[in-house]
Design an enzyme around this catalytic site. Structure first.
Site, PDB file in Angstrom:
ATOM      1  N   GLN A  17       1.299 -11.651  10.312  1.00  0.00           N
ATOM      2  CA  GLN A  17       1.768 -10.294   9.583  1.00  0.00           C
ATOM      3  C   GLN A  17       0.762  -9.177   9.797  1.00  0.00           C
ATOM      4  O   GLN A  17       1.277  -7.923   9.887  1.00  0.00           O
ATOM      5  CB  GLN A  17       1.620 -10.661   8.035  1.00  0.00           C
ATOM      6  CG  GLN A  17       2.278  -9.557   7.057  1.00  0.00           C
ATOM      7  CD  GLN A  17       1.268  -9.468   5.830  1.00  0.00           C
ATOM      8  OE1 GLN A  17       0.147  -9.265   5.817  1.00  0.00           O
ATOM      9  NE2 GLN A  17       1.872  -9.910   4.764  1.00  0.00           N
ATOM     10  N   HIS A  62       0.101  -2.994  11.197  1.00  0.00           N
ATOM     11  CA  HIS A  62       1.356  -3.991  11.642  1.00  0.00           C
ATOM     12  C   HIS A  62       1.634  -3.318  13.188  1.00  0.00           C
ATOM     13  O   HIS A  62       2.828  -3.302  13.500  1.00  0.00           O
ATOM     14  CB  HIS A  62       2.386  -3.759  10.699  1.00  0.00           C
ATOM     15  CG  HIS A  62       2.245  -4.271   9.402  1.00  0.00           C
ATOM     16  ND1 HIS A  62       1.936  -5.493   9.111  1.00  0.00           N
ATOM     17  CD2 HIS A  62       1.977  -3.564   8.047  1.00  0.00           C
ATOM     18  CE1 HIS A  62       1.797  -5.767   7.767  1.00  0.00           C
ATOM     19  NE2 HIS A  62       1.809  -4.500   7.316  1.00  0.00           N
ATOM     20  N   ARG A  66      -9.448  -8.133   4.192  1.00  0.00           N
ATOM     21  CA  ARG A  66      -8.201  -7.581   4.908  1.00  0.00           C
ATOM     22  C   ARG A  66      -8.033  -5.936   5.342  1.00  0.00           C
ATOM     23  O   ARG A  66      -8.102  -5.409   6.276  1.00  0.00           O
ATOM     24  CB  ARG A  66      -7.050  -7.988   4.271  1.00  0.00           C
ATOM     25  CG  ARG A  66      -5.642  -7.665   4.941  1.00  0.00           C
ATOM     26  CD  ARG A  66      -4.575  -7.984   4.466  1.00  0.00           C
ATOM     27  NE  ARG A  66      -3.320  -7.939   4.954  1.00  0.00           N
ATOM     28  CZ  ARG A  66      -2.387  -6.888   4.868  1.00  0.00           C
ATOM     29  NH1 ARG A  66      -2.707  -6.030   3.801  1.00  0.00           N
ATOM     30  NH2 ARG A  66      -1.123  -6.976   5.328  1.00  0.00           N
ATOM     31  N   GLN A 102       1.008  -1.252   0.063  1.00  0.00           N
ATOM     32  CA  GLN A 102      -0.138  -0.021  -0.068  1.00  0.00           C
ATOM     33  C   GLN A 102       0.843   1.157  -0.164  1.00  0.00           C
ATOM     34  O   GLN A 102       1.929   1.335   0.672  1.00  0.00           O
ATOM     35  CB  GLN A 102      -0.983  -0.118   1.307  1.00  0.00           C
ATOM     36  CG  GLN A 102      -2.033   0.606   0.968  1.00  0.00           C
ATOM     37  CD  GLN A 102      -3.264   0.088   2.086  1.00  0.00           C
ATOM     38  OE1 GLN A 102      -3.182  -0.778   2.669  1.00  0.00           O
ATOM     39  NE2 GLN A 102      -4.131   1.096   2.162  1.00  0.00           N
ATOM     40  N   SER A 147       4.065  -6.588   2.715  1.00  0.00           N
ATOM     41  CA  SER A 147       2.646  -6.307   3.409  1.00  0.00           C
ATOM     42  C   SER A 147       1.527  -6.984   2.655  1.00  0.00           C
ATOM     43  O   SER A 147       1.483  -8.059   2.157  1.00  0.00           O
ATOM     44  CB  SER A 147       2.189  -4.887   3.849  1.00  0.00           C
ATOM     45  OG  SER A 147       1.199  -5.028   4.733  1.00  0.00           O
ATOM     46  N   LEU A 148       0.484  -6.402   1.954  1.00  0.00           N
ATOM     47  CA  LEU A 148      -0.458  -6.801   1.051  1.00  0.00           C
ATOM     48  C   LEU A 148       0.372  -7.607  -0.076  1.00  0.00           C
ATOM     49  O   LEU A 148      -0.385  -8.461  -0.700  1.00  0.00           O
ATOM     50  CB  LEU A 148      -1.411  -5.743   0.593  1.00  0.00           C
ATOM     51  CG  LEU A 148      -1.159  -4.979  -0.699  1.00  0.00           C
ATOM     52  CD1 LEU A 148      -1.637  -5.624  -1.860  1.00  0.00           C
ATOM     53  CD2 LEU A 148      -1.686  -3.578  -0.472  1.00  0.00           C
TER      54      LEU A 148
END
Length: 314
Positions: free
Chosen positions: A253, A204, A120, A10, A95-96
Site C-alpha cells: 500500500q 502511494h 509510517r 489523511q 490509506s492510513l
C-alpha cells in the site's frame, strides 16, 4: 441489510476532532491516553488544541486520525452495544485508515497501531526530499482517462495514479515536474478541475519505496492477528483475513494505489447497503453515495452522531 465500517485517511484531520467525545465518554479518553502512552508524548493535546500545522505533520496526522476513529469505536461498543464481529460484513480504510480498521477488528493493538503510524508518517516524509515530489487531484475524468493523462505526462519520470477515489476523482503522485505536466494535460483533456495538492510528500507511488522497506521491517516486529471481520484491502480491492496477507497488503500500500472506488463497489456487490464512516470528517460517506447506487453513508464522529447511531439501532 449488510453493513460495512470504513475509516478515513489523511486530509480529514481538524484541530478539536474527538475533543467533545473525550469530554463525554470515558472509553474515548482511555483510547487517547493509550495513544499518548504508546508514543511517549501528548499527541492528544495537539489533536484537541492544535496548532494546526503540528497536527498536519504526517507523523502526527496519521496516528491522530487513528486515535479518533478508535475512540469512536470504543464508545459505540460501550454505549450502543456495537459488536463488529456480529454487526459488520466488512471493514475498510482509506490509506492510513486501513490501520484504523485493523485496530478496530483486533488484528493490531491500539498501541502498536499508533507506533506503526508514527513510523509510517516519518518514513513517508523522509522517502523523498522536500519539494521534489508532488500530488494532484484530477476531477471530472474517469480512472482510465486519468491513467492515460499520467502515462502521457510521465516522460520518463515517476508518475502514477495514487488514489482512485471514485466519482470522477483520481489523485496522481510522483516527480513534481511530471505532476505539473499532468495538471495541464488534464485541463486540456476536459477535466473539470486539476489542481496541485498541499501535501508534504508524493504518497502511494514508486518514490515511496524507501518507506515500504521501513514498514516491512516495522510490521515484522509486531503481532498481527486474524481480524474478526474481513478487511477489504486498498491495494487488492478484495477481502483479506490471513495475517501474512494483511502485512503484504500494508507494505504494498505504501507504493501502491488506493483502490477506493473498486473497494466500495466490491462491498456493494456483496450486499453492503449501509456504510458507517468512523472518525473525523465525512469524505468517505460522500464518496460511498456516489460510487454505490442506493447505498447510504453515515459519518459517526461526535457525541451527537453516537446518539443518532443508538437511536437508529433502536
Amino acid at each position: 441489510m449488510s453493513v460495512a465500517f470504513v475509516f478515513p485517511g489523511q486530509g480529514s484531520q481538524a484541530v478539536g476532532m474527538g475533543k467533545a467525545l473525550a469530554g463525554a465518554f470515558a472509553p474515548a479518553r482511555h483510547v487517547f491516553a493509550q495513544v499518548d502512552d504508546a508514543l511517549g508524548d501528548k499527541l492528544s493535546t495537539i489533536i484537541f488544541e492544535g496548532p494546526a500545522d503540528a497536527l498536519t505533520l504526517t507523523e502526527n496526522a496519521q496516528p491522530a486520525l487513528m486515535a479518533v476513529s478508535l475512540a469512536v469505536m470504543r464508545v459505540l461498543e460501550a454505549e450502543a452495544g456495537l459488536d463488529l464481529k456480529r454487526d459488520a460484513k466488512y471493514v475498510a480504510g482509506h490509506s492510513l485508515g486501513e490501520y484504523s480498521a485493523l485496530a478496530a477488528v483486533g488484528a493490531l493493538t491500539i498501541s502498536d497501531t499508533a507506533r506503526l503510524l508514527r513510523t509510517r508518517g516519518r518514513a513517508m516524509q523522509k522517502a523523498v526530499p522536500v519539494g521534489t515530489g508532488a500530488m494532484a487531484a484530477l476531477i471530472g475524468l474517469d480512472f482510465d482517462q486519468a491513467a492515460a493523462v499520467a502515462a502521457e505526462a510521465a516522460q520518463g519520470q515517476v508518475l502514477q495514479a495514487a488514489n482512485d477515489n471514485g466519482a470522477g476523482q483520481v489523485v496522481v503522485s510522483g516527480d513534481k515536474a511530471a505532476v505539473e505536466r499532468a495538471v495541464e494535460i488534464a485541463k486540456a483533456k476536459g477535466a473539470k478541475r486539476a489542481m496541485m495538492l498541499t501535501v508534504s510528500a508524493p504518497f502511494h507511488c514508486a518514490l515511496m519505496q524507501p518507506a515500504a522497506h521501513v514498514m516491512a521491517k516495522a510490521l515484522a516486529d509486531v503481532s498481527v492477528k486474524a481480524p474478526v471481520v474481513a478487511l477489504v484491502a486498498n491495494v487488492l480491492a478484495k477481502p483479506v483475513t490471513a495475517p501474512e496477507e494483511i502485512v503484504r497488503a500494508l507494505v504494498a500500500q505504501v507504493t501502491g494505489m488506493v483502490r477506493w472506488r473498486e473497494s466500495v463497489a466490491f462491498m456493494a456487490s456483496q450486499g453492503v447497503t449501509r456504510f458507517y464512516e468512523i472518525g473525523a470528517g465525512r469524505v468517505l460517506s460522500g464518496l460511498v453515495k456516489r460510487i454505490a447506487e442506493g447505498a447510504s453513508g453515515t459519518a459517526v464522529g461526535t457525541p451527537e452522531d453516537i446518539a443518532n447511531f443508538k437511536a437508529a439501532r433502536g
